[in-house]
Design a protein around this motif. Structure first.
Motif, mmCIF file in Angstrom:
data_model
loop_
_atom_site.group_PDB
_atom_site.id
_atom_site.type_symbol
_atom_site.label_atom_id
_atom_site.label_comp_id
_atom_site.label_asym_id
_atom_site.label_seq_id
_atom_site.Cartn_x
_atom_site.Cartn_y
_atom_site.Cartn_z
ATOM 1 N N LEU A 159 0.578 18.820 -3.967
ATOM 2 C CA LEU A 159 -0.277 17.997 -4.826
ATOM 3 C C LEU A 159 0.444 17.527 -6.078
ATOM 4 O O LEU A 159 -0.139 16.799 -6.889
ATOM 5 C CB LEU A 159 -1.529 18.785 -5.235
ATOM 6 N N ARG A 160 1.693 17.932 -6.247
ATOM 7 C CA ARG A 160 2.402 17.635 -7.493
ATOM 8 C C ARG A 160 2.375 16.145 -7.819
ATOM 9 O O ARG A 160 2.196 15.744 -8.968
ATOM 10 C CB ARG A 160 3.854 18.118 -7.378
ATOM 11 N N ASN A 161 2.517 15.303 -6.799
ATOM 12 C CA ASN A 161 2.600 13.864 -7.037
ATOM 13 C C ASN A 161 1.263 13.208 -7.350
ATOM 14 O O ASN A 161 1.226 12.031 -7.724
ATOM 15 C CB ASN A 161 3.224 13.157 -5.822
ATOM 16 N N GLU B 75 -1.385 8.294 -14.531
ATOM 17 C CA GLU B 75 -0.179 7.896 -13.820
ATOM 18 C C GLU B 75 1.032 8.486 -14.523
ATOM 19 O O GLU B 75 1.015 8.715 -15.722
ATOM 20 C CB GLU B 75 -0.045 6.368 -13.797
ATOM 21 N N ASN B 76 2.065 8.732 -13.755
ATOM 22 C CA ASN B 76 3.295 9.210 -14.376
ATOM 23 C C ASN B 76 3.822 8.157 -15.329
ATOM 24 O O ASN B 76 3.781 6.957 -15.050
ATOM 25 C CB ASN B 76 4.352 9.508 -13.297
ATOM 26 N N ASP B 77 4.284 8.586 -16.458
ATOM 27 C CA ASP B 77 4.780 7.646 -17.451
ATOM 28 C C ASP B 77 5.966 6.868 -16.894
ATOM 29 O O ASP B 77 6.781 7.370 -16.132
ATOM 30 C CB ASP B 77 5.211 8.390 -18.714
ATOM 31 N N ASP B 78 6.038 5.597 -17.304
ATOM 32 C CA ASP B 78 7.193 4.781 -16.967
ATOM 33 C C ASP B 78 8.436 5.458 -17.526
ATOM 34 O O ASP B 78 8.514 5.726 -18.722
ATOM 35 C CB ASP B 78 7.010 3.393 -17.597
ATOM 36 N N PRO B 79 9.419 5.776 -16.671
ATOM 37 C CA PRO B 79 10.608 6.457 -17.177
ATOM 38 C C PRO B 79 11.328 5.663 -18.255
ATOM 39 O O PRO B 79 12.045 6.225 -19.081
ATOM 40 C CB PRO B 79 11.478 6.647 -15.929
ATOM 41 N N ARG B 80 11.134 4.332 -18.261
ATOM 42 C CA ARG B 80 11.761 3.535 -19.313
ATOM 43 C C ARG B 80 11.051 3.728 -20.649
ATOM 44 O O ARG B 80 11.643 3.532 -21.702
ATOM 45 C CB ARG B 80 11.725 2.048 -18.930
ATOM 46 N N ASN B 81 9.742 4.091 -20.599
ATOM 47 C CA ASN B 81 8.948 4.316 -21.813
ATOM 48 C C ASN B 81 9.122 3.146 -22.786
ATOM 49 O O ASN B 81 9.566 3.305 -23.927
ATOM 50 C CB ASN B 81 9.363 5.631 -22.484
ATOM 51 N N LEU B 82 8.763 1.952 -22.335
ATOM 52 C CA LEU B 82 9.011 0.751 -23.112
ATOM 53 C C LEU B 82 8.127 0.687 -24.356
ATOM 54 O O LEU B 82 6.933 0.974 -24.287
ATOM 55 C CB LEU B 82 8.752 -0.495 -22.255
ATOM 56 N N VAL C 225 0.806 -1.226 0.000
ATOM 57 C CA VAL C 225 0.000 0.000 0.000
ATOM 58 C C VAL C 225 0.835 1.270 0.000
ATOM 59 O O VAL C 225 0.273 2.369 0.092
ATOM 60 C CB VAL C 225 -0.949 0.014 1.221
ATOM 61 N N GLY C 226 2.149 1.154 -0.103
ATOM 62 C CA GLY C 226 2.996 2.342 -0.027
ATOM 63 C C GLY C 226 2.678 3.395 -1.061
ATOM 64 O O GLY C 226 2.820 4.595 -0.809
ATOM 65 N N GLN C 227 2.223 2.961 -2.241
ATOM 66 C CA GLN C 227 1.938 3.930 -3.297
ATOM 67 C C GLN C 227 0.756 4.837 -2.956
ATOM 68 O O GLN C 227 0.567 5.876 -3.593
ATOM 69 C CB GLN C 227 1.644 3.185 -4.598
ATOM 70 N N TYR C 228 -0.051 4.444 -1.966
ATOM 71 C CA TYR C 228 -1.211 5.252 -1.595
ATOM 72 C C TYR C 228 -0.937 6.132 -0.379
ATOM 73 O O TYR C 228 -1.812 6.887 0.043
ATOM 74 C CB TYR C 228 -2.414 4.351 -1.301
ATOM 75 N N ARG C 229 0.245 6.037 0.203
ATOM 76 C CA ARG C 229 0.549 6.779 1.425
ATOM 77 C C ARG C 229 0.430 8.294 1.197
ATOM 78 O O ARG C 229 -0.197 9.006 1.988
ATOM 79 C CB ARG C 229 1.953 6.419 1.919
ATOM 80 N N TYR C 230 1.047 8.776 0.138
ATOM 81 C CA TYR C 230 1.040 10.221 -0.109
ATOM 82 C C TYR C 230 -0.382 10.716 -0.347
ATOM 83 O O TYR C 230 -0.788 11.767 0.166
ATOM 84 C CB TYR C 230 1.927 10.537 -1.309
ATOM 85 N N LEU C 231 -1.144 9.964 -1.146
ATOM 86 C CA LEU C 231 -2.521 10.352 -1.440
ATOM 87 C C LEU C 231 -3.339 10.457 -0.161
ATOM 88 O O LEU C 231 -4.074 11.445 0.046
ATOM 89 C CB LEU C 231 -3.142 9.318 -2.387
ATOM 90 N N LEU C 232 -3.241 9.487 0.715
ATOM 91 C CA LEU C 232 -4.024 9.500 1.944
ATOM 92 C C LEU C 232 -3.571 10.616 2.884
ATOM 93 O O LEU C 232 -4.402 11.194 3.596
ATOM 94 C CB LEU C 232 -3.921 8.142 2.642
ATOM 95 N N CYS C 233 -2.303 10.928 2.892
ATOM 96 C CA CYS C 233 -1.825 12.055 3.709
ATOM 97 C C CYS C 233 -2.398 13.375 3.193
ATOM 98 O O CYS C 233 -2.753 14.261 3.991
ATOM 99 C CB CYS C 233 -0.303 12.094 3.715
ATOM 100 N N VAL C 234 -2.498 13.517 1.875
ATOM 101 C CA VAL C 234 -3.108 14.720 1.299
ATOM 102 C C VAL C 234 -4.562 14.837 1.728
ATOM 103 O O VAL C 234 -5.033 15.912 2.138
ATOM 104 C CB VAL C 234 -2.993 14.693 -0.239
ATOM 105 N N LEU C 235 -5.302 13.727 1.658
ATOM 106 C CA LEU C 235 -6.709 13.755 2.052
ATOM 107 C C LEU C 235 -6.850 14.040 3.547
ATOM 108 O O LEU C 235 -7.769 14.751 3.962
ATOM 109 C CB LEU C 235 -7.375 12.424 1.704
ATOM 110 N N LEU C 236 -5.940 13.504 4.360
ATOM 111 C CA LEU C 236 -5.991 13.753 5.791
ATOM 112 C C LEU C 236 -5.729 15.226 6.097
ATOM 113 O O LEU C 236 -6.378 15.816 6.972
ATOM 114 C CB LEU C 236 -4.964 12.865 6.499
ATOM 115 N N ALA C 237 -4.784 15.830 5.374
ATOM 116 C CA ALA C 237 -4.521 17.256 5.559
ATOM 117 C C ALA C 237 -5.726 18.091 5.143
ATOM 118 O O ALA C 237 -6.088 19.077 5.803
ATOM 119 C CB ALA C 237 -3.282 17.659 4.758
#
Length: 820
Positions: A771-773, A620-627, A268-280
């Motif tokens: 909110l940048r992320n 979602e942010n593009d995969d930096p590898r852009n396969l 669930v780490g990918q949702y940590r930032y989102l939930l912190c934004v909502l909590l703020a």
């Protein structure tokens, strides 16, 4: 204290209007915080349901370099070497999920599509979760040729066996193969997730390709740290092991290291930032609610100034007066907290419908004891916020004598109270601007993500997964025959425009990439081979997705086993690997990961070029590898697991085709199950769940903040008008027009709103960077979002100020002059 409590309750009953408004406002603010905190608790704070779950670490392979990745599947041979060399973990185990069909051994019921967890024999011991009944796998179950055994999930045990012990020893057909049930796995085992049955590795270990070090079969590695060991030490040790393997096996392991994360963080780490934004954000709503009620308390203090002055004259200390106000605020806050829990419980179903469906911990959101304790703490905190400032103001004994002589309302004490109320209103306006700006940014981001170019047309496309059991489809010819016949039968159904099969389709929650080599070019350095995503498709795949053939041709009847191998690449592959040249007719060496051992290295000829598609969530942010993507013929590279993809004719609902398609599958093989039935648009919609959650909740919070701020502004302006009624009468008597009075009151309101807007804009400029992320293709300082927030709040504030101002302009001068 008891006397103060009884008196506070009597005061609230004497002023039901104030009590009702204050409780509702606080209930909304605290309830929103309770609801969001319950999500945060379920996803981030609640430990995993395993003993000492903080010791569990998920290991994946990562590849260095520009075409590298941070989290890739683990090779079985690398796992064996990790396990033998490490000293930091109690043990390491492997696990993955795969699609299977389940049916009773007596054939009384049709097979059902299910998810199987393929695990090493020591997996449950690493989790420290023994079977509920029966026995666990043992090392001999993992040996090729071992007896066919299986563990079933607690869900299957209850559904098919009524949770009775007789399940042990029974037989269950898994992909048509009878397996003896030896144990029941607790529902606490949620990784791999949604598994109905668990299988050992014996079958896989009998496959020579599986034992190839360069073969990565979608496995993850789970380890449990020894007591006292740290993740930092484990990573250092694993890096040393990986470096040694790179030296020993340069062909397969150059540049490969180990990625290690706590299991909870991986899940669930990918949702940590989102939930912190909502909590703020919801914290801002609580502050606005508290400011609103504090303003109401200050207003009540004015109406009670004589009462408090008399009590002070009779010997009440400042602490006595302040304590009474604090107790009243505390009672209101606690009642609001009780109502907040009810609001949170009522809102949870709506919030769950917005949560990402493929993350089980989101769906576990509930109001538990920890959430209730937190709600109580929030209520006490809100009571202090609401009561401290009004308590200090109304208990100011220095002005009590003036109040007894009826001068306090027009003296310095009254001016101080006005300044206090003005500060609270400015704070509400500023916080409302901040939330409106955030809501505007996420709304625009969500709109942009829906407009992103996918490279294909998802409208009217139905998808479903089919996993052929290897026991019945044990040769390439059988696999090809089944899928060819299925596609032909489905194509003839009424309402079907195009039918095809594919693996690694867009938005199917699977990823498959591999390195390759362009035929005729010098060998690439180890670890720097070009990488592309891979897909196996049948003819008409590109037509089914509305993808134009940019150059060359599609797969056809001639692209079958026994003939020259062919491949279609996308435009990105053409640009990256064949710059300035025509790729048509060029060749690549057959990637090892999708061929049998007799075909490794056979050149494949490029026959076509198609548009590049987006395979992950829009926004979602593009995969930096852009396969790039390469497509291989399903007839030349048969695969038991495929997605059937059907484009409906114009005017047909794709979902109406599900039943006829099932009928065709049963006609071909009445023991074949299907799963993951959905339209392509539904799959894309699911991928946007986290962005929709952010946009919707921030929009709700912004709307709530706007309402509360406007109510607070209206209340202050109305109080100012009521306090200055006599002054208005004097102005009228001296010749002021009603327009003059209207402009005077509106001007006062405009000053408060203007200061609040300026402070809010400054706060939005700072906070929007946070909110940048979570934004896609939108700048944090997007002028449209910021200006829209300012204009919206200005319009609502104008209405809130206009109503009291109009009432002031209609004051009867004679009646006003008679007022004290």
């Amino acid at each position: 204290m008891v006397k103060d409590l009884k008196f506070a309750i009597r005061q609230l009953f004497k002023n039901p209007g104030f009590a009702l408004i204050a409780v509702i406002v606080l209930a909304l603010g605290i309830g929103a915080n309770t609801a969001i905190f319950s999500v945060v608790n379920a996803v981030l704070l609640r430990p995993l349901p395993y003993p000492h779950s903080e010791q569990l670490v998920l290991l994946r392979e990562r590849l260095l370099g520009p075409a590298g990745f941070e989290s890739g599947s683990v090779s079985y041979m690398n796992y064996l070497d990790w396990r033998a060399a490490q000293k930091t973990f109690t043990d390491l185990a492997l696990a993955r999920t795969e699609g299977v069909s389940l049916s009773a051994s007596d054939g009384a019921s049709p097979p059902e599509a299910a998810r199987a967890g393929r695990i090493t024999a020591n997996y449950l011991s690493v989790l420290q979760v023994p079977p509920l009944i029966g026995r666990d796998f043992v090392a001999s179950d993992d040996v090729p040729g071992a007896a066919k055994v299986a563990l079933i999930s607690e869900r299957v045990w209850r559904k098919q066996f009524g949770a009775l012990p007789i399940a042990i020893g029974q037989r269950l057909n898994v992909d048509g193969v009878p397996r003896e049930i030896i144990g029941v796995v607790s529902e606490r085992v949620r990784f791999p997730r949604n598994c109905d049955v668990f299988l050992p590795l014996a079958d896989l270990r009998a496959d020579h390709d599986f034992l190839s070090r360069g073969n990565h079969e979608a496995f993850s590695c789970l380890g449990r740290l020894k007591p006292g060991a740290t993740l930092k030490h484990a990573i250092a040790e694993l890096d040393t092991i990986a470096a040694d393997l790179s030296r020993r096996y340069p062909d397969s392991n150059t540049g490969r290291q180990v990625s290690a994360k706590p299991l909870l963080e991986f899940s669930v780490g990918q949702y940590r930032y989102l939930l912190c934004v909502l909590l703020a954000a919801v914290g801002c709503v609580l502050l606005i609610a508290c400011a609103n009620v504090a303003n109401l308390q200050l207003a009540r203090g004015i109406s009670r100034r004589k009462e408090l002055a008399v009590r002070a004259a009779l010997g009440a200390s400042r602490w006595d007066l302040a304590r009474q106000v604090l107790v009243e605020s505390g009672v209101v806050a606690l009642i609001g907290g009780v109502c907040a829990v009810l609001i949170a419980v009522w809102s949870l179903d709506a919030i769950r419908s917005l949560l990402p469906p493929n993350v089980p911990r989101f769906q576990e959101t509930n109001i538990d004891g920890f959430v209730l304790v937190t709600t109580t703490i929030i209520s006490v905190f809100a009571g202090l916020l609401v009561g401290v400032w009004p308590a200090l103001r109304v208990s100011n004994t220095a002005s009590m004598a003036a109040e007894l002589h009826e001068e306090g309302g027009r003296g310095s004490s009254g001016a101080q109270r006005q300044r206090a109320r003005a500060i609270l209103v400015i704070a509400q306006v500023a916080l409302a601007v901040l939330l409106l700006a955030a809501a505007g940014l996420t709304l625009k981001s969500f709109w942009r993500s829906q407009q992103v170019r996918l490279g294909f047309n998802p409208h009217g496309v139905l998808t479903m997964s089919i996993a052929l059991p290897p026991s019945r489809y044990d040769s390439p010819e059988k696999i090809v025959r089944f899928y060819d016949q299925l596609v032909e039968k489905v194509r003839r159904l009424p309402g079907v425009s195009v039918a095809t099969v594919c693996s690694n389709a867009p938005f199917d929650h699977h990823e498959w990439d591999s390195s390759f080599h362009v035929t005729g070019t010098p060998p690439d350095p180890h670890g720097q081979e070009p990488i592309s995503e891979m897909a196996i498709v049948s003819p008409d795949y590109f037509r089914a997705l509305g993808m134009a053939m940019l150059r060359g041709r599609d797969f056809g009847p001639e692209d079958v086993r026994g003939r020259s191998g062919t491949v279609v690449i996308d435009e990105l592959a053409a640009q990256k690997f064949f710059p300035g040249a025509d790729p048509i007719g060029k060749q690549i060496d057959d990637p090892v990961t999708i061929t049998d051992t007799n075909q490794n290295g056979v050149p494949l000829t490029i026959i076509g070029i198609v548009p590049h598609t987006r395979n992950n969530a829009p926004g979602e942010n593009d995969d930096p590898r852009n396969l790039p993507m390469m497509y291989f013929s399903a007839s030349q590279f048969p695969n038991v697991e495929q997605n059937l993809m059907v484009r409906a004719q114009a005017g047909f609902n794709p979902n109406s085709l599900v039943s006829p398609i099932r009928g065709q599958i049963v006609a071909l093989d009445n023991n074949q199950a299907v799963s993951d039935i959905a339209t392509m648009e539904e799959n894309i919609d699911d991928s946007l769940a986290s962005q929709r959650l952010t946009m919707t909740l921030l929009g709700v919070f912004a709307g709530l903040a706007l309402i509360l701020a406007s109510i607070g502004l209206y209340g202050v302006m109305a109080l100012i008008v009521s306090q200055r009624t006599r002054e208005m009468g004097i102005r009228f008597a001296l010749g002021a027009s009603r327009g003059d009075v209207l402009r005077l009151v509106l001007g006062q309101g405009a000053v408060l709103v203007g200061i609040g807007l300026a402070a809010g804009l400054l706060g939005a400029l700072v906070a929007s960077r946070a909110l940048r992320n979570v934004l896609y293709d939108v700048a944090p300082l997007d002028p449209v979002a910021l200006i829209s927030a300012l204009l919206t709040l200005s319009l609502v504030a104008l209405i809130a100020c206009f109503l009291p101002a109009r009432r002031a302009s209609l004051v009867d001068p004679i009646e006003a002059l008679r007022m004290e």
